[in-house]
Design an enzyme around this catalytic site. Structure first.
Site, PDB file in Angstrom:
ATOM      1  N   TRP A  31      86.749 -21.382  93.264  1.00  0.00           N
ATOM      2  CA  TRP A  31      85.563 -21.799  94.097  1.00  0.00           C
ATOM      3  C   TRP A  31      84.251 -21.888  93.412  1.00  0.00           C
ATOM      4  O   TRP A  31      83.977 -20.960  92.692  1.00  0.00           O
ATOM      5  CB  TRP A  31      85.793 -21.062  95.462  1.00  0.00           C
ATOM      6  CG  TRP A  31      84.818 -21.888  96.526  1.00  0.00           C
ATOM      7  CD1 TRP A  31      83.501 -21.545  96.991  1.00  0.00           C
ATOM      8  CD2 TRP A  31      85.281 -22.693  97.487  1.00  0.00           C
ATOM      9  NE1 TRP A  31      83.292 -22.371  97.958  1.00  0.00           N
ATOM     10  CE2 TRP A  31      84.325 -23.031  98.338  1.00  0.00           C
ATOM     11  CE3 TRP A  31      86.821 -23.462  97.546  1.00  0.00           C
ATOM     12  CZ2 TRP A  31      84.643 -23.981  99.248  1.00  0.00           C
ATOM     13  CZ3 TRP A  31      86.736 -24.284  98.388  1.00  0.00           C
ATOM     14  CH2 TRP A  31      85.860 -24.469  99.397  1.00  0.00           C
ATOM     15  N   SER A  65      86.467 -16.201  95.624  1.00  0.00           N
ATOM     16  CA  SER A  65      85.792 -15.017  95.438  1.00  0.00           C
ATOM     17  C   SER A  65      86.482 -13.725  96.300  1.00  0.00           C
ATOM     18  O   SER A  65      86.501 -12.629  95.859  1.00  0.00           O
ATOM     19  CB  SER A  65      84.255 -14.748  95.835  1.00  0.00           C
ATOM     20  OG  SER A  65      83.713 -15.635  94.659  1.00  0.00           O
ATOM     21  N   PHE A  66      86.876 -14.090  97.360  1.00  0.00           N
ATOM     22  CA  PHE A  66      87.803 -12.971  98.507  1.00  0.00           C
ATOM     23  C   PHE A  66      88.824 -12.665  97.629  1.00  0.00           C
ATOM     24  O   PHE A  66      89.042 -11.480  97.769  1.00  0.00           O
ATOM     25  CB  PHE A  66      87.831 -13.650  99.895  1.00  0.00           C
ATOM     26  CG  PHE A  66      88.368 -12.644 100.588  1.00  0.00           C
ATOM     27  CD1 PHE A  66      87.496 -11.891 101.265  1.00  0.00           C
ATOM     28  CD2 PHE A  66      89.643 -12.643 100.866  1.00  0.00           C
ATOM     29  CE1 PHE A  66      88.092 -11.049 102.326  1.00  0.00           C
ATOM     30  CE2 PHE A  66      90.243 -11.584 102.020  1.00  0.00           C
ATOM     31  CZ  PHE A  66      89.348 -10.974 102.757  1.00  0.00           C
ATOM     32  N   GLU A  67      89.660 -13.594  96.854  1.00  0.00           N
ATOM     33  CA  GLU A  67      90.634 -13.199  96.344  1.00  0.00           C
ATOM     34  C   GLU A  67      90.375 -12.052  94.954  1.00  0.00           C
ATOM     35  O   GLU A  67      91.426 -11.591  94.241  1.00  0.00           O
ATOM     36  CB  GLU A  67      91.412 -14.289  95.938  1.00  0.00           C
ATOM     37  CG  GLU A  67      92.008 -15.002  97.149  1.00  0.00           C
ATOM     38  CD  GLU A  67      91.426 -15.716  97.991  1.00  0.00           C
ATOM     39  OE1 GLU A  67      91.395 -15.651  99.310  1.00  0.00           O
ATOM     40  OE2 GLU A  67      90.126 -16.172  97.477  1.00  0.00           O
ATOM     41  N   CYS A  89      81.319 -16.997  92.597  1.00  0.00           N
ATOM     42  CA  CYS A  89      79.968 -17.289  93.093  1.00  0.00           C
ATOM     43  C   CYS A  89      80.068 -17.757  94.733  1.00  0.00           C
ATOM     44  O   CYS A  89      81.024 -18.649  95.097  1.00  0.00           O
ATOM     45  CB  CYS A  89      79.482 -18.790  92.473  1.00  0.00           C
ATOM     46  SG  CYS A  89      78.090 -19.378  93.091  1.00  0.00           S
ATOM     47  N   VAL A  90      79.354 -17.106  95.449  1.00  0.00           N
ATOM     48  CA  VAL A  90      79.435 -17.415  96.840  1.00  0.00           C
ATOM     49  C   VAL A  90      78.045 -17.737  97.121  1.00  0.00           C
ATOM     50  O   VAL A  90      76.831 -17.038  97.026  1.00  0.00           O
ATOM     51  CB  VAL A  90      79.541 -16.154  97.570  1.00  0.00           C
ATOM     52  CG1 VAL A  90      79.922 -16.500  99.260  1.00  0.00           C
ATOM     53  CG2 VAL A  90      81.071 -15.507  97.088  1.00  0.00           C
ATOM     54  N   HIS A  97      79.457 -16.028 107.481  1.00  0.00           N
ATOM     55  CA  HIS A  97      80.710 -16.152 106.710  1.00  0.00           C
ATOM     56  C   HIS A  97      80.248 -15.430 105.146  1.00  0.00           C
ATOM     57  O   HIS A  97      81.018 -14.470 104.500  1.00  0.00           O
ATOM     58  CB  HIS A  97      81.095 -17.331 106.402  1.00  0.00           C
ATOM     59  CG  HIS A  97      82.408 -17.603 105.413  1.00  0.00           C
ATOM     60  ND1 HIS A  97      83.766 -17.164 105.998  1.00  0.00           N
ATOM     61  CD2 HIS A  97      82.374 -17.982 104.353  1.00  0.00           C
ATOM     62  CE1 HIS A  97      84.590 -17.164 104.913  1.00  0.00           C
ATOM     63  NE2 HIS A  97      83.877 -17.765 103.856  1.00  0.00           N
ATOM     64  N   PHE A 122      81.525  -6.420  88.589  1.00  0.00           N
ATOM     65  CA  PHE A 122      81.182  -7.318  89.613  1.00  0.00           C
ATOM     66  C   PHE A 122      80.272  -8.525  88.942  1.00  0.00           C
ATOM     67  O   PHE A 122      79.129  -8.241  88.504  1.00  0.00           O
ATOM     68  CB  PHE A 122      80.128  -6.572  90.650  1.00  0.00           C
ATOM     69  CG  PHE A 122      79.940  -7.482  91.741  1.00  0.00           C
ATOM     70  CD1 PHE A 122      80.926  -7.670  93.150  1.00  0.00           C
ATOM     71  CD2 PHE A 122      78.709  -7.946  91.811  1.00  0.00           C
ATOM     72  CE1 PHE A 122      80.386  -8.465  94.096  1.00  0.00           C
ATOM     73  CE2 PHE A 122      78.348  -8.890  92.955  1.00  0.00           C
ATOM     74  CZ  PHE A 122      79.208  -8.896  93.870  1.00  0.00           C
TER      75      PHE A 122
END
Length: 158
Positions: A31, A65-67, A89-90, A97, A122
């Protein structure tokens, strides 16, 4: 951390260890791939600059990123992997969210490092917008991929 006073890619040379025999796993979120590809390139360049062998750098992609924490866990449990670097990158949106994802990713990556007693770094950008992400992925504030790689190297020398 990048600020107007500090570039992400600037760091001290203290605690740099010989990494010529170390193996690194890099988990990359697909993503925001324009950003994460730049982070990945920065991380690899830094690892190679400090003596890692190209054949000892392993890349795995995850959807978002959640994964990253689960991908990191799958790699950290491998005895031959010395350090894991998580890159994502979020970008802030209009809903909460962003907060939930960033919190879950940060906690998950921390837990993996503690569980496997090895550096799990991180390297996730959490900018307010696309331009801030670009500035931290090779732009005016350096490259957080660089910072993540040097963090892994320094932690291996701890």
């Amino acid at each position: 951390m990048a600020t107007t006073l500090k570039n992400l890619s600037q760091h001290t040379q203290s605690n740099i260890t010989d990494i010529s025999q170390k193996k690194f796993a890099i988990v990359v979120s697909e993503w925001n791939d324009e950003i994460t590809e730049s982070l990945y390139n920065g991380a690899v360049e830094t690892l190679l600059k400090y003596g890692a062998k190209k054949e000892n750098i392993f890349r795995k992609n995850v959807p978002g990123s959640f994964e990253l924490p689960l991908g990191a866990q799958w790699l950290a449990k491998l005895d031959e992997i010395d350090a894991v670097i998580c890159l994502g990158c979020v970008i802030q949106g209009e809903t909460r969210h962003f907060d939930f994802i960033c919190d879950a990713v940060a906690h998950g990556i921390t837990e993996v490092g503690l569980k496997y007693d090895k550096p799990v770094v991180f390297g996730v950008l959490t900018p307010n917008n696309q331009q801030q992400a670009l500035d931290r992925a090779g732009g005016q504030h350096g490259n957080k991929g660089d910072e993540a790689a040097i963090t892994a190297i320094k932690m291996l020398g701890f």
